[in-house]
Scaffold this motif. Structure first.
Motif, short mmCIF file in Angstrom:
data_model
loop_
_atom_site.label_atom_id
_atom_site.label_comp_id
_atom_site.label_asym_id
_atom_site.label_seq_id
_atom_site.Cartn_x
_atom_site.Cartn_y
_atom_site.Cartn_z
N ALA A 103 101.19 57.04 0.96
CA ALA A 103 102.24 57.94 1.50
C ALA A 103 102.43 59.19 1.31
O ALA A 103 102.47 60.23 1.87
N ASP A 104 101.93 59.62 -0.07
CA ASP A 104 101.98 60.91 -0.50
C ASP A 104 100.90 61.77 0.03
O ASP A 104 100.97 62.88 0.28
N VAL A 105 99.65 60.97 0.31
CA VAL A 105 98.44 61.95 0.89
C VAL A 105 99.02 62.20 2.43
O VAL A 105 98.96 63.42 2.67
N GLN A 106 99.73 61.24 3.00
CA GLN A 106 100.13 61.63 4.51
C GLN A 106 101.22 62.69 4.46
O GLN A 106 101.23 63.38 5.18
N SER A 107 101.98 62.56 3.44
CA SER A 107 103.37 63.56 3.34
C SER A 107 102.51 65.07 3.19
O SER A 107 103.05 65.94 3.62
N ALA A 108 101.51 64.97 2.36
CA ALA A 108 100.84 66.36 2.08
C ALA A 108 100.21 66.90 3.26
O ALA A 108 100.44 68.02 3.47
N ILE A 109 99.53 66.21 3.96
CA ILE A 109 98.97 66.58 5.32
C ILE A 109 100.04 66.89 6.14
O ILE A 109 99.83 67.98 6.91
N ALA A 110 101.10 66.15 6.09
CA ALA A 110 102.04 66.56 7.34
C ALA A 110 102.60 67.83 6.98
O ALA A 110 103.19 68.77 7.69
N VAL A 148 101.21 70.49 5.39
CA VAL A 148 100.40 71.52 5.93
C VAL A 148 100.33 71.71 7.51
O VAL A 148 100.43 72.78 7.95
N ARG A 149 100.54 70.32 8.04
CA ARG A 149 100.15 70.52 9.67
C ARG A 149 101.55 71.28 10.13
O ARG A 149 101.36 71.86 11.11
N GLU A 150 102.71 71.00 9.58
CA GLU A 150 104.05 71.22 10.25
C GLU A 150 104.25 72.80 9.97
O GLU A 150 104.73 73.55 10.87
N LYS A 151 103.89 73.12 8.59
CA LYS A 151 104.38 74.40 8.12
C LYS A 151 103.23 75.45 8.21
O LYS A 151 103.63 76.76 7.95
N GLY A 152 102.21 74.99 8.46
CA GLY A 152 100.99 75.85 8.26
C GLY A 152 100.23 75.84 6.73
O GLY A 152 101.05 75.59 5.84
N PHE A 153 99.23 76.36 6.68
CA PHE A 153 98.71 76.33 5.21
C PHE A 153 99.44 77.24 4.16
O PHE A 153 99.64 76.92 3.12
N GLY A 154 99.65 78.49 4.68
CA GLY A 154 100.46 79.35 3.89
C GLY A 154 101.76 78.94 3.45
O GLY A 154 101.91 78.87 2.23
N ALA A 155 102.60 78.28 4.18
CA ALA A 155 104.02 77.72 3.92
C ALA A 155 103.74 76.33 3.14
O ALA A 155 104.70 75.88 2.62
N HIS A 195 101.07 74.78 1.84
CA HIS A 195 100.27 74.26 0.69
C HIS A 195 100.83 74.06 -0.69
O HIS A 195 100.44 73.35 -1.48
N PRO A 196 101.85 74.83 -0.94
CA PRO A 196 102.75 74.46 -2.15
C PRO A 196 103.36 73.28 -2.25
O PRO A 196 103.17 72.47 -3.33
N GLU A 197 103.88 72.90 -1.22
CA GLU A 197 104.40 71.57 -1.33
C GLU A 197 103.47 70.49 -1.15
O GLU A 197 103.46 69.40 -1.72
N ALA A 198 102.28 70.59 -0.70
CA ALA A 198 101.27 69.73 -0.82
C ALA A 198 100.60 69.48 -2.15
O ALA A 198 100.15 68.51 -2.82
N ILE A 199 100.50 70.78 -2.61
CA ILE A 199 99.80 70.81 -4.21
C ILE A 199 100.71 70.08 -5.08
O ILE A 199 100.35 69.39 -5.86
N GLU A 200 102.15 70.27 -4.98
CA GLU A 200 103.00 69.67 -5.61
C GLU A 200 103.21 68.03 -5.42
O GLU A 200 103.29 67.42 -6.42
N THR A 201 102.95 67.86 -4.32
CA THR A 201 102.96 66.19 -3.99
C THR A 201 101.73 65.39 -4.70
O THR A 201 101.94 64.45 -5.35
N LEU A 202 100.53 66.13 -4.40
CA LEU A 202 99.49 65.49 -4.90
C LEU A 202 99.02 65.79 -6.32
O LEU A 202 98.47 64.98 -7.12
N TRP A 203 99.24 66.92 -6.75
CA TRP A 203 98.97 67.40 -8.37
C TRP A 203 100.22 68.09 -8.63
O TRP A 203 100.59 69.14 -8.91
N PRO A 204 101.16 67.12 -9.32
CA PRO A 204 102.60 67.45 -9.81
C PRO A 204 102.32 68.43 -11.11
O PRO A 204 101.27 68.25 -11.95
N GLU A 205 103.61 69.13 -11.35
CA GLU A 205 103.36 69.81 -12.64
C GLU A 205 103.27 69.10 -13.78
O GLU A 205 103.86 67.82 -13.96
N GLY A 206 102.30 69.32 -14.81
CA GLY A 206 102.12 68.50 -15.81
C GLY A 206 100.73 67.81 -15.77
O GLY A 206 100.22 67.69 -16.98
N THR A 207 100.14 67.87 -14.74
CA THR A 207 98.70 67.32 -14.81
C THR A 207 97.73 68.18 -15.12
O THR A 207 97.76 69.49 -14.84
#
Length: 472
Positions: free
Chosen positions: A111-118, A120-127, A129-141
Motif C-alpha cells: 500500500a505504501d509503495v503504491q501511494s508513493a508511486i501515485a 509522484v505520478r499525480e504531482k510530478g517528481f518535483g512536488a 518526491h518529498p511525499e514519496a520519500i516520507e512514505t518509503l523512508w520516514p524520518e528517523g531511518t
C-alpha cells in the motif's frame, strides 16, 4: 493491551478467585503492540504483558545518554524493519533475516509503495518526491539520513575540491615545494614487530573486538565507546524544510566540562591542530600520561578578527587534574555550563556548508523569537564526531551557537535604560540649586543695568540692555 479470551489475568492482579473459564491450549490469540501472537498456555500472556509494561516505563523514565540526535520512527513498521535489516551494522544475521521476513509480510508495504508511486505520478517528481520519500523512508531511518546526506554532498564535494585547490595554490605561492622522493624520510619496518602484532591480534579477543568496532565505525554515524560532554535536550526550534519536513534544532543544556585547546593559524590548518591535541592526549604531556579518545572535536570561530581554535574534550577521569602539557601550543580550560542551539548536518564540513548552517540556525532563532545568540553572530562552533575513514554520507557534524533567553536580554536592557533615566533626571536638591543660581544671576543682571545708566537717565547700549532686561 487488547482484551484476551480469559479474565484470569485481571483476577490474579486483584487477588479474587475467578470463575472457572475453560481456555483452549492451542489458539489463544493476544495483541502485543499492534501484532498478533500465538501462545499455548495462558500464563504466557501475563509474562509478556509484564515485560511490555516494564520496558515502556523504563524507556519513558530513563535519561538519554546517547549523543545521537532525537529521531522519530515506528519500530514495528516495515520501513524500520527493512532499515535495520539492511543498514544496521550491529544487527546479527538471524535478526536481519527475521526483520526482512516480517517487513515483506507486512500488508502496508504494498500500500505504501503504491501511494508513493501515485504521489509522484499525480504531482510530478518535483512536488511529489518529498511525499514519496516520507512514505518509503520516514524520518528517523538510516536510509532517510543517507538520502539527505547525498543531497548535501552534491554541493559539498565541489566545495571541498575548491578548498583543497586553494590551499595548494597558497602553499605554492608561499614558496613551499612538494618534497621529492629522495628527501622523504625512509620508514624502517621491523618484521618481528609486525609478526608480533599480528600474532597478538589473532590470539587476543579484546583486540579483535576493538578492531571489529573500528571497522564498524566506517558505517556508523556516531562511533561507539567514546565519551562525550553531558547534556540534556530541553527544547527544540524548527529549522528549514528539507524533503517536506522542517529540520530540528536541539536546545541543549550542557554541563561543565574540561577541554584541551589549541589556536589555529587559519581554518585550513585543522590537520596540524588535530595532531597537536592528539599528541597531548596520547602521552605528549609532562606526566607521559595517555588518556582515552573522546568526541566531538570542536572547531570554534571567535568572530571577526579572532583566531579559530580546536578543542578536545578531556575524559571525566582526568578533568579534575589533567596532566600539564609539555607544549605552549596546548592550553587547558574549563567550559562553563551553557545553553546551545545545535543543528545536525551530514557530509563534509566545508567553509561554505558551515556558513549555510550558521545562517540557517540564526534565521530559525529569529523566527522562533525566544532565544538570541549569547555572543556575536559570528561566534559558532562546529562539532565533528567521526574518524577520517567514515564514509562521507554517514558523517555526523553539528553547528552549535551558545544562546540565552530573549526575555532576559529585554529585562537587562530595561534596567539599564531605567538607570540612565534616573541619572539624567535632576533630583529635587539639584532643582533647588538651579533655581538659586538663576535668582543670583538675575540679581547681578539688574545691578549691571543700574550701573550702566548715565546722568541724564539714558542707558548705554540701550538696545542690548532692553534685551537683557527682557531676559531677566
Amino acid at each position: 493491551m487488547a482484551a484476551v479470551s480469559s479474565t484470569s489475568g485481571v483476577s490474579k492482579a486483584s487477588g479474587l478467585t475467578p470463575p472457572a473459564v475453560p481456555v483452549p491450549r492451542s489458539r489463544v490469540i493476544i495483541s502485543l503492540k499492534g501484532r498478533s501472537s500465538r501462545v499455548t498456555r495462558p500464563q504466557h500472556r501475563y509474562r509478556h504483558a509484564r515485560l511490555t509494561t516494564t520496558t515502556r516505563t523504563t524507556c519513558a523514565g530513563s535519561e538519554t545518554t546517547s549523543p545521537e540526535p532525537t529521531v522519530k520512527r515506528k519500530s514495528a513498521s516495515w520501513q524500520s524493519r527493512l532499515d535495520r535489516a539492511l543498514l544496521d551494522v550491529d544487527l546479527k544475521p538471524q535478526a536481519r533475516f527475521r526483520n526482512i521476513q516480517r517487513a515483506l509480510q507486512d500488508p502496508a508495504l504494498v500500500a505504501d509503495v503504491q501511494s508513493a508511486i501515485a504521489a509522484v505520478r499525480e504531482k510530478g517528481f518535483g512536488a511529489g518526491h518529498p511525499e514519496a520519500i516520507e512514505t518509503l523512508w520516514p524520518e528517523g531511518t538510516t536510509a532517510r539520513r543517507d538520502i539527505e546526506a547525498i543531497v548535501s554532498l552534491r554541493d559539498q564535494i565541489p566545495e571541498a575540491v575548491e578548498e583543497l585547490q586553494a590551499a595548494l595554490n597558497k602553499s605554492r605561492a608561499a614558496g613551499a615545494s612538494e618534497p621529492s622522493r629522495s628527501s622523504m624520510p625512509e620508514i624502517e619496518i621491523d618484521p618481528t614487530t609486525v609478526l608480533t602484532s599480528l600474532s597478538s591480534l589473532v590470539t587476543d579477543e579484546e583486540k579483535q573486538k576493538e578492531l571489529e568496532e573500528e571497522l564498524k565505525n566506517v558505517f556508523r554515524s556516531t562511533p561507539t565507546g567514546l565519551e562525550t560532554p553531558k547534556y540534556e535536550v530541553v527544547g527544540s526550534v524548527e529549522g528549514p524544510v528539507v524533503l517536506g519536513r522542517p529540520e530540528q534544532i536541539d536546545l541543549r543544556q550542557y554541563e561543565t566540562f574540561s577541554i584541551a585547546r589549541t589556536v589555529m593559524d587559519s581554518p585550513t590548518s585543522q590537520g596540524e591542530g588535530f595532531n597537536t591535541l592528539a599528541g597531548y592526549l596520547f602521552g605528549g604531556n609532562v606526566s607521559n600520561q595517555s588518556m582515552a579518545m573522546t568526541m566531538p572535536v570542536e572547531t570554534s570561530s571567535g568572530g571577526e578578527g579572532q583566531p579559530s581554535t580546536m578543542s578536545f574534550v578531556l575524559p571525566a577521569a582526568n578533568a579534575d587534574a589533567p596532566p600539564e602539557p609539555n607544549s605552549s601550543d596546548v592550553q587547558i580550560a574549563q567550559v562553563p555550563a551553557r545553553l546551545a542551539a545545535v543543528k545536525t548536518f551530514p557530509g563534509i564540513a566545508t567553509a561554505a556548508e558551515v556558513e549555510r548552517q550558521r545562517l540557517s540556525v540564526l534565521a530559525a532563532l529569529a523566527a522562533d523569537g525566544r532565544y538570541v545568540p549569547a555572543g556575536g553572530e559570528e561566534e559558532v562552533s562546529v562539532l565533528q564526531y567521526n574518524p577520517p575513514y567514515t564514509i562521507p554520507w554517514r558523517r555526523r557534524n553539528e553547528l552549535a551557537v551558545v544562546v540565552k533567553l530573549k526575555e532576559v536580554v529585554s529585562e537587562a536592557e530595561a534596567a539599564v535604560e531605567t538607570l540612565e533615566n534616573s541619572v539624567a533626571e535632576p533630583s529635587e536638591v539639584q532643582m533647588s540649586k538651579a533655581v538659586a543660581v538663576d535668582e543670583e544671576a538675575a540679581t547681578l543682571a539688574v545691578d549691571e543695568v543700574d550701573a550702566a545708566r548715565t546722568e541724564d537717565g539714558e542707558i548705554e547700549g540701550s538696545e542690548d540692555v532692553d534685551v537683557d532686561e527682557k531676559n531677566v
